[in-house]
Write a protein that holds these residues in place. Structure first.
Motif, PDB file in Angstrom:
ATOM      1  N   GLY A  42       0.810  -1.208   0.000  1.00  0.00           N
ATOM      2  CA  GLY A  42       0.000   0.000   0.000  1.00  0.00           C
ATOM      3  C   GLY A  42       0.844   1.258   0.000  1.00  0.00           C
ATOM      4  N   GLN A  43       1.905   1.248   0.785  1.00  0.00           N
ATOM      5  CA  GLN A  43       2.801   2.406   0.810  1.00  0.00           C
ATOM      6  C   GLN A  43       3.491   2.586  -0.544  1.00  0.00           C
ATOM      7  N   PHE A  44       3.828   1.463  -1.183  1.00  0.00           N
ATOM      8  CA  PHE A  44       4.432   1.533  -2.507  1.00  0.00           C
ATOM      9  C   PHE A  44       3.447   2.097  -3.532  1.00  0.00           C
ATOM     10  N   LEU A  45       2.181   1.687  -3.442  1.00  0.00           N
ATOM     11  CA  LEU A  45       1.160   2.211  -4.350  1.00  0.00           C
ATOM     12  C   LEU A  45       0.975   3.715  -4.153  1.00  0.00           C
ATOM     13  N   ILE A  46       0.938   4.159  -2.910  1.00  0.00           N
ATOM     14  CA  ILE A  46       0.807   5.597  -2.632  1.00  0.00           C
ATOM     15  C   ILE A  46       1.989   6.352  -3.214  1.00  0.00           C
ATOM     16  N   PHE A  47       3.190   5.795  -3.070  1.00  0.00           N
ATOM     17  CA  PHE A  47       4.385   6.418  -3.634  1.00  0.00           C
ATOM     18  C   PHE A  47       4.291   6.527  -5.156  1.00  0.00           C
ATOM     19  N   LYS A  48       3.828   5.449  -5.811  1.00  0.00           N
ATOM     20  CA  LYS A  48       3.708   5.464  -7.269  1.00  0.00           C
ATOM     21  C   LYS A  48       2.672   6.491  -7.733  1.00  0.00           C
ATOM     22  N   VAL A  49       1.572   6.610  -6.994  1.00  0.00           N
ATOM     23  CA  VAL A  49       0.525   7.570  -7.358  1.00  0.00           C
ATOM     24  C   VAL A  49       1.037   8.994  -7.202  1.00  0.00           C
ATOM     25  N   LYS A  50       1.743   9.265  -6.112  1.00  0.00           N
ATOM     26  CA  LYS A  50       2.290  10.613  -5.916  1.00  0.00           C
ATOM     27  C   LYS A  50       3.354  10.928  -6.960  1.00  0.00           C
ATOM     28  N   SER A  51       4.146   9.938  -7.326  1.00  0.00           N
ATOM     29  CA  SER A  51       5.149  10.140  -8.358  1.00  0.00           C
ATOM     30  C   SER A  51       4.491  10.498  -9.686  1.00  0.00           C
ATOM     31  N   LEU A  52       3.425   9.794 -10.035  1.00  0.00           N
ATOM     32  CA  LEU A  52       2.699  10.112 -11.261  1.00  0.00           C
ATOM     33  C   LEU A  52       2.118  11.524 -11.196  1.00  0.00           C
ATOM     34  N   SER A  53       1.561  11.892 -10.047  1.00  0.00           N
ATOM     35  CA  SER A  53       0.976  13.228  -9.891  1.00  0.00           C
ATOM     36  C   SER A  53       2.026  14.310 -10.119  1.00  0.00           C
ATOM     37  N   TYR A  54       3.195  14.149  -9.518  1.00  0.00           N
ATOM     38  CA  TYR A  54       4.252  15.144  -9.685  1.00  0.00           C
ATOM     39  C   TYR A  54       4.759  15.184 -11.123  1.00  0.00           C
ATOM     40  N   THR A  55       4.785  14.035 -11.776  1.00  0.00           N
ATOM     41  CA  THR A  55       5.209  13.999 -13.171  1.00  0.00           C
ATOM     42  C   THR A  55       4.225  14.759 -14.059  1.00  0.00           C
ATOM     43  N   ILE A  56       2.938  14.542 -13.838  1.00  0.00           N
ATOM     44  CA  ILE A  56       1.920  15.246 -14.626  1.00  0.00           C
ATOM     45  C   ILE A  56       1.998  16.741 -14.370  1.00  0.00           C
ATOM     46  N   LEU A  57       2.136  17.140 -13.104  1.00  0.00           N
ATOM     47  CA  LEU A  57       2.239  18.565 -12.794  1.00  0.00           C
ATOM     48  C   LEU A  57       3.477  19.194 -13.421  1.00  0.00           C
ATOM     49  N   SER A  58       4.600  18.514 -13.310  1.00  0.00           N
ATOM     50  CA  SER A  58       5.837  19.058 -13.888  1.00  0.00           C
ATOM     51  C   SER A  58       5.730  19.191 -15.397  1.00  0.00           C
ATOM     52  N   ALA A  59       5.185  18.165 -16.048  1.00  0.00           N
ATOM     53  CA  ALA A  59       5.026  18.221 -17.503  1.00  0.00           C
ATOM     54  C   ALA A  59       4.046  19.328 -17.887  1.00  0.00           C
ATOM     55  N   GLY A  60       2.971  19.467 -17.131  1.00  0.00           N
ATOM     56  CA  GLY A  60       1.997  20.515 -17.413  1.00  0.00           C
ATOM     57  C   GLY A  60       2.576  21.904 -17.285  1.00  0.00           C
ATOM     58  N   ILE A  61       3.387  22.113 -16.252  1.00  0.00           N
ATOM     59  CA  ILE A  61       4.039  23.416 -16.068  1.00  0.00           C
ATOM     60  C   ILE A  61       5.012  23.685 -17.202  1.00  0.00           C
ATOM     61  N   PHE A  62       5.787  22.683 -17.560  1.00  0.00           N
ATOM     62  CA  PHE A  62       6.756  22.852 -18.643  1.00  0.00           C
ATOM     63  C   PHE A  62       6.065  23.145 -19.970  1.00  0.00           C
ATOM     64  N   ILE A  63       5.021  22.387 -20.279  1.00  0.00           N
ATOM     65  CA  ILE A  63       4.294  22.605 -21.536  1.00  0.00           C
ATOM     66  C   ILE A  63       3.633  23.981 -21.538  1.00  0.00           C
ATOM     67  N   GLY A  64       3.045  24.361 -20.396  1.00  0.00           N
ATOM     68  CA  GLY A  64       2.426  25.682 -20.307  1.00  0.00           C
ATOM     69  C   GLY A  64       3.435  26.803 -20.488  1.00  0.00           C
ATOM     70  N   PHE A  65       4.581  26.652 -19.858  1.00  0.00           N
ATOM     71  CA  PHE A  65       5.643  27.645 -20.008  1.00  0.00           C
ATOM     72  C   PHE A  65       6.082  27.735 -21.467  1.00  0.00           C
ATOM     73  N   ALA A  66       6.217  26.577 -22.114  1.00  0.00           N
ATOM     74  CA  ALA A  66       6.628  26.576 -23.520  1.00  0.00           C
ATOM     75  C   ALA A  66       5.574  27.244 -24.400  1.00  0.00           C
ATOM     76  N   LEU A  67       4.308  26.993 -24.117  1.00  0.00           N
ATOM     77  CA  LEU A  67       3.238  27.595 -24.921  1.00  0.00           C
ATOM     78  C   LEU A  67       3.166  29.100 -24.745  1.00  0.00           C
ATOM     79  N   VAL A  68       3.456  29.577 -23.525  1.00  0.00           N
ATOM     80  CA  VAL A  68       3.338  31.014 -23.252  1.00  0.00           C
ATOM     81  C   VAL A  68       4.615  31.750 -23.638  1.00  0.00           C
TER      82      VAL A  68
END
Length: 99
Positions: free
Chosen positions: A37-63
């Protein structure tokens, strides 16, 4: 057109509430307390941070770099990215739990 956009945003907000309730219910169960369960929580948080980082980078590139999006719209883009990552992480948690 504005009513369609408003409806889509309200639908996304509703999906966020449902996904956050799903994640909270998982974290309260005994299943989340063990090593897997702790490993699953870690994987979910890792995915969340990856999506946020990619979204910020893409947004910065678009602007800033491509100048496709107006800077005034950037904050709304970031809100949508934030809401999307919440829903995506819950879907990912659901899929990983079944494996």
């Amino acid at each position: 057109m504005e009513s369609v956009i408003t409806g889509l945003i309200l639908l996304l907000v509703l999906l966020v509430f449902i996904s956050e309730i799903y994640k909270i219910r998982f974290e309260r169960k005994n299943e989340s307390q063990d090593e897997r369960g702790q490993f699953l929580i870690f994987k979910v948080k890792s995915l969340s941070y990856t999506i946020l980082s990619a979204g910020i980078f893409i947004g910065f590139a678009l602007v800033a770099i491509l100048k496709v999006m107006k800077p005034e719209i950037f904050i709304y883009y970031m809100i949508i990215v934030y809401l999307f990552q919440s829903v995506a992480s819950s879907i990912y948690l659901s899929i990983v739990r079944k494996i």
